[in-house]
Motif scaffolding. Structure first.
Motif: not given
Length: 84
Positions: A1-24
């Protein structure tokens, strides 16, 4: 599996959406760097990505971009090959 790094904010809906896609797509272990209240970390992210907005996503050191970029990559069928 590839190494994934994500810079995010706890209050960012786009961050949550991106993490959800990665998890999916099967990414259960990724490096998350939260930039909230950490201007030096956001500045380091901006230096790497050339952007100040979050999320900023890297796969095996390659800058993918933000949430919309990640979803576009997935829609083209190019995300899964990068992750495996």
């Amino acid at each position: 599996m590839a190494h994934v790094k994500i810079y995010s904010s706890d209050f960012c809906p786009y961050c949550h959406r991106a993490k959800a896609l990665l998890q999916a797509r099967g990414v259960t272990d990724y490096e998350e760097i939260v930039v909230d209240g950490r201007p030096e970390v956001r500045a380091a992210m901006a230096a790497l990505a050339g952007r100040t907005s979050v999320p900023q996503i890297f796969i095996d050191g390659r800058h993918i971009g933000g949430c919309d970029d990640l979803h576009a990559l997935d829609a083209r069928g190019e995300l899964l090959p990068l992750l495996t």
